[in-house]
Design a protein around this motif. Structure first.
Motif, PDB file in Angstrom:
ATOM      1  N   ALA A   1      -8.300  18.272  -1.430  1.00 54.14           N
ATOM      2  CA  ALA A   1      -7.013  17.194  -0.412  1.00 54.14           C
ATOM      3  C   ALA A   1      -8.548  17.486   1.372  1.00 54.14           C
ATOM      4  CB  ALA A   1      -5.847  17.492  -0.131  1.00 54.14           C
ATOM      5  N   ARG A   2      -8.767  18.769   1.236  1.00 50.50           N
ATOM      6  CA  ARG A   2      -8.388  18.561   3.328  1.00 50.50           C
ATOM      7  C   ARG A   2     -10.195  18.186   3.060  1.00 50.50           C
ATOM      8  NH1 ARG A   2      -5.064  23.403   2.484  1.00 50.50           N
ATOM      9  NH2 ARG A   2      -6.316  24.594   2.359  1.00 50.50           N
ATOM     10  N   ALA A   3     -11.287  18.131   2.273  1.00 51.30           N
ATOM     11  CA  ALA A   3     -12.349  18.237   2.622  1.00 51.30           C
ATOM     12  C   ALA A   3     -12.720  16.523   2.086  1.00 51.30           C
ATOM     13  CB  ALA A   3     -13.843  18.446   1.442  1.00 51.30           C
ATOM     14  N   MET A   4     -11.425  15.280   1.097  1.00 49.47           N
ATOM     15  CA  MET A   4     -11.804  14.237   1.708  1.00 49.47           C
ATOM     16  C   MET A   4     -11.036  13.569   2.725  1.00 49.47           C
ATOM     17  SD  MET A   4      -9.942  13.760  -2.427  1.00 49.47           S
ATOM     18  CE  MET A   4      -9.602  12.515  -2.487  1.00 49.47           C
ATOM     19  N   LEU A   5      -9.924  14.546   3.366  1.00 50.90           N
ATOM     20  CA  LEU A   5      -9.829  14.115   4.285  1.00 50.90           C
ATOM     21  C   LEU A   5     -10.810  13.688   5.645  1.00 50.90           C
ATOM     22  CD1 LEU A   5      -6.760  12.987   6.051  1.00 50.90           C
ATOM     23  CD2 LEU A   5      -6.636  15.524   6.730  1.00 50.90           C
ATOM     24  N   ARG A   6     -11.620  15.058   5.265  1.00 48.88           N
ATOM     25  CA  ARG A   6     -12.338  14.539   6.288  1.00 48.88           C
ATOM     26  C   ARG A   6     -13.805  13.501   6.331  1.00 48.88           C
ATOM     27  NH1 ARG A   6     -14.962  17.784  10.536  1.00 48.88           N
ATOM     28  NH2 ARG A   6     -16.998  17.629  10.353  1.00 48.88           N
TER      29      ARG A   6
ATOM     30  N   GLN B   1      -7.367  11.963  -7.850  1.00 48.97           N
ATOM     31  CA  GLN B   1      -8.324  11.326  -8.248  1.00 48.97           C
ATOM     32  C   GLN B   1      -8.044   9.366  -8.104  1.00 48.97           C
ATOM     33  OE1 GLN B   1     -11.061  11.443  -9.860  1.00 48.97           O
ATOM     34  NE2 GLN B   1     -11.194   9.336  -9.968  1.00 48.97           N
ATOM     35  N   LYS B   2      -7.048   8.974  -7.899  1.00 52.49           N
ATOM     36  CA  LYS B   2      -6.364   7.857  -7.683  1.00 52.49           C
ATOM     37  C   LYS B   2      -6.465   8.000  -6.269  1.00 52.49           C
ATOM     38  CE  LYS B   2      -4.777   5.656  -9.617  1.00 52.49           C
ATOM     39  NZ  LYS B   2      -4.825   4.268 -10.449  1.00 52.49           N
ATOM     40  N   LEU B   3      -6.387   8.687  -5.399  1.00 55.73           N
ATOM     41  CA  LEU B   3      -6.165   8.952  -3.960  1.00 55.73           C
ATOM     42  C   LEU B   3      -7.677   8.658  -3.701  1.00 55.73           C
ATOM     43  CD1 LEU B   3      -3.651  11.107  -2.407  1.00 55.73           C
ATOM     44  CD2 LEU B   3      -3.334   8.916  -2.491  1.00 55.73           C
ATOM     45  N   LYS B   4      -8.563   9.016  -4.524  1.00 59.07           N
ATOM     46  CA  LYS B   4      -9.683   8.638  -4.049  1.00 59.07           C
ATOM     47  C   LYS B   4     -10.205   7.601  -4.496  1.00 59.07           C
ATOM     48  CE  LYS B   4     -14.603  10.921  -5.314  1.00 59.07           C
ATOM     49  NZ  LYS B   4     -14.796  11.842  -6.232  1.00 59.07           N
TER      50      LYS B   4
ATOM     51  N   ALA C   1      -3.801   6.086   1.886  1.00 58.07           N
ATOM     52  CA  ALA C   1      -4.295   7.330   1.337  1.00 58.07           C
ATOM     53  C   ALA C   1      -4.322   8.342   1.938  1.00 58.07           C
ATOM     54  CB  ALA C   1      -5.649   6.415  -0.041  1.00 58.07           C
ATOM     55  N   VAL C   2      -5.237   8.430   3.394  1.00 55.65           N
ATOM     56  CA  VAL C   2      -5.275   9.108   4.182  1.00 55.65           C
ATOM     57  C   VAL C   2      -3.988  10.066   4.543  1.00 55.65           C
ATOM     58  CG1 VAL C   2      -5.534  10.019   6.418  1.00 55.65           C
ATOM     59  CG2 VAL C   2      -7.212   7.957   5.417  1.00 55.65           C
ATOM     60  N   GLU C   3      -2.989   9.459   4.446  1.00 54.72           N
ATOM     61  CA  GLU C   3      -1.744   9.577   4.785  1.00 54.72           C
ATOM     62  C   GLU C   3      -1.241  10.846   3.784  1.00 54.72           C
ATOM     63  OE1 GLU C   3       1.839   9.957   7.463  1.00 54.72           O
ATOM     64  OE2 GLU C   3       0.269   8.759   7.618  1.00 54.72           O
ATOM     65  N   ALA C   4      -1.088  10.228   3.098  1.00 56.13           N
ATOM     66  CA  ALA C   4      -0.869  11.101   1.659  1.00 56.13           C
ATOM     67  C   ALA C   4      -1.891  12.328   1.342  1.00 56.13           C
ATOM     68  CB  ALA C   4      -0.965  10.020   0.106  1.00 56.13           C
ATOM     69  N   LEU C   5      -2.840  12.295   1.773  1.00 57.15           N
ATOM     70  CA  LEU C   5      -4.273  13.318   1.860  1.00 57.15           C
ATOM     71  C   LEU C   5      -3.392  14.309   2.245  1.00 57.15           C
ATOM     72  CD1 LEU C   5      -7.444  12.307   1.369  1.00 57.15           C
ATOM     73  CD2 LEU C   5      -6.666  13.122  -0.478  1.00 57.15           C
ATOM     74  N   ALA C   6      -2.775  14.068   3.404  1.00 52.74           N
ATOM     75  CA  ALA C   6      -2.442  14.367   4.845  1.00 52.74           C
ATOM     76  C   ALA C   6      -1.367  16.160   3.885  1.00 52.74           C
ATOM     77  CB  ALA C   6      -2.269  14.071   6.004  1.00 52.74           C
ATOM     78  N   ARG C   7      -0.813  15.700   3.421  1.00 48.09           N
ATOM     79  CA  ARG C   7       0.586  16.607   3.084  1.00 48.09           C
ATOM     80  C   ARG C   7       0.364  17.102   1.099  1.00 48.09           C
ATOM     81  NH1 ARG C   7       2.979  11.227   3.815  1.00 48.09           N
ATOM     82  NH2 ARG C   7       2.504  10.295   1.092  1.00 48.09           N
TER      83      ARG C   7
ATOM     84  N   ALA D   1       1.030  -1.278   0.178  1.00 45.58           N
ATOM     85  CA  ALA D   1       0.124  -0.262   0.187  1.00 45.58           C
ATOM     86  C   ALA D   1       0.790   1.404  -0.060  1.00 45.58           C
ATOM     87  CB  ALA D   1      -0.774  -0.234   1.038  1.00 45.58           C
ATOM     88  N   GLN D   2       1.818   1.424   0.922  1.00 42.19           N
ATOM     89  CA  GLN D   2       2.434   2.082   0.780  1.00 42.19           C
ATOM     90  C   GLN D   2       3.744   2.405  -0.128  1.00 42.19           C
ATOM     91  OE1 GLN D   2       6.183   1.756   3.691  1.00 42.19           O
ATOM     92  NE2 GLN D   2       6.143   4.312   3.788  1.00 42.19           N
ATOM     93  N   ALA D   3       3.830   1.805  -1.069  1.00 47.89           N
ATOM     94  CA  ALA D   3       4.603   1.700  -2.650  1.00 47.89           C
ATOM     95  C   ALA D   3       3.463   1.860  -3.458  1.00 47.89           C
ATOM     96  CB  ALA D   3       5.044   0.650  -3.260  1.00 47.89           C
ATOM     97  N   ALA D   4       2.362   1.925  -3.674  1.00 46.47           N
ATOM     98  CA  ALA D   4       1.760   2.097  -4.428  1.00 46.47           C
ATOM     99  C   ALA D   4       1.145   4.069  -4.292  1.00 46.47           C
ATOM    100  CB  ALA D   4       0.023   1.384  -4.055  1.00 46.47           C
ATOM    101  N   VAL D   5       1.088   4.505  -2.900  1.00 44.91           N
ATOM    102  CA  VAL D   5       0.351   6.101  -2.880  1.00 44.91           C
ATOM    103  C   VAL D   5       2.394   6.559  -3.408  1.00 44.91           C
ATOM    104  CG1 VAL D   5       0.224   7.485  -0.744  1.00 44.91           C
ATOM    105  CG2 VAL D   5      -1.295   5.084  -1.203  1.00 44.91           C
TER     106      VAL D   5
END
Length: 358
Positions: free
Chosen positions: A88-93, A58-61, A76-82, A41-45
């Motif tokens: 991105a913030r809306a997706m995080l919530r 789009q990929k993170l979604k 994916a959450v970890e990547a969104l936070a960056r 998972a980490q490698a994919a993100v």
């Protein structure tokens, strides 16, 4: 001659034992599978880092969809936070709507990296989450951002949450934000910890007008997934359909050999005593060294009165269980509504069930 024959027999027995061990050993340890899934998972993100932000989002979604493994969603959450965009913030919530606790805990853990006002709002919302681990992760993050606007929400948590560790952490954050001396160590006697809590509440009665009131707007899990199409058989022979339970079903994956599971048992038994008429609690024990009889004896000795199932490969694979304890709450439509990885307290299960029974 006899000595040589003796050692020859020993060699044969040792060789046979090694062969049996090799043949019976699983090809891959559960923790190895979990680690491999996390690495994948980490490698994919991480492979998305070179993409333009719009394509990356789009990929993170896609990775956040329930079709992805829990480990992928958490990464994916970890990547969104960056990613510093409003989308991105809306997706995080929105990730807080996930039924899986690792995803939601990761939101709380990464929130402090967001712009200050947004981080504060998100973390205050997490303080009102049903899951004690999400609350405690939010407390750690609030300790980092040190924003006095969180004081009113912290006092509310201190007043309403009975978990002793949560109270201890909340007092630590309050002390850092206000400079007030009221404190008790986690190892102090209960009376001393209660005294410190009352000092904070008395202080708040006199000073609350000095602090803005922020009302939490918690985002509760709303995404669901069909439970595996399995029928479990308890040690007593009863059959339990995961797709058609008669009442909400709390599955607890555990093992008598597991230390964290044993620490969690009092919380499960307390929950069963209170909600056993409304919720069916079922233990699913894996890798039991003494089999069904040993499991029954263990439960009888510790007052565990809800039914037990011996976990097997189909159950492990259906739920992708890599370790225990884990708990899954399934509604009467056969949908997974909550999934907790790791031990939880009675209050976590209680708050989740109260939402389910509304």
């Amino acid at each position: 001659m006899r000595k040589g024959a003796f050692w020859a027999v020993v060699a044969v027995l040792v060789g046979a034992a090694i062969l049996v061990r090799l043949l019976s050993r699983p090809s891959e340890d559960a923790h190895e599978r979990m680690h491999a899934e996390e690495v994948k998972a980490q490698a994919a993100v991480e492979s998305l880092a070179s993409l333009p932000v719009a394509q990356r989002l789009q990929k993170l979604k896609e990775y956040l969809s329930l079709e992805s493994p829990i480990a992928m969603r958490a990464e994916a959450v970890e990547a969104l936070a960056r990613i510093d965009t409003a989308e991105a913030r809306a997706m995080l919530r929105e990730a807080l709507r996930d039924f899986a606790s690792p995803v939601r805990v990761r939101v709380a853990e990464t929130a402090s990296s967001q712009p200050r006002d947004y981080a504060l709002e998100l973390l205050v919302d997490c303080l009102a989450d049903h899951d004690t681990e999400v609350r405690q992760s939010a407390l750690l993050a609030l300790q980092q951002i040190r924003d006095r606007r969180a004081v009113s929400a912290l006092i509310t948590l201190l007043r309403e949450d009975s978990n002793e560790k949560t109270q201890h952490m909340a007092m630590g954050v309050l002390r850092a934000l206000t400079g007030q001396p009221f404190y008790a160590r986690y190892t102090d006697p209960p009376a001393r910890r209660q005294q410190a809590r009352q000092q904070w509440l008395a202080w708040w009665t006199k000073t609350q007008a000095e602090f803005p009131a922020i009302t939490p707007r918690p985002v509760h899990p709303s995404q669901t997934q069909p439970a595996p199409d399995l029928t479990l058989r308890t040690l007593e022979g009863a059959r339990i359909s995961l797709r058609r339970p008669e009442k909400p079903l709390l599955l607890h994956f555990w093992g008598t050999w597991c230390g964290a599971c044993q620490q969690e048992l009092p919380h499960l038994t307390a929950f069963h005593r209170k909600y056993g008429n409304q919720v069916q609690v079922v233990g699913v024990a894996f890798d039991e060294p003494a089999g069904a009889r040993g499991l029954q004896q263990f439960c009888a000795a510790r007052g565990v009165r809800y039914p037990q199932v011996l976990g097997d490969a189909p159950i492990r694979e259906a739920f992708d269980i890599h370790g225990v304890p884990q708990s899954v709450l399934i509604d009467t439509q056969g949908r997974i509504r909550f999934w907790w990885v790791g031990a939880r307290d009675t209050a976590t299960f209680e708050r989740a069930v109260q939402r389910l029974l509304k």
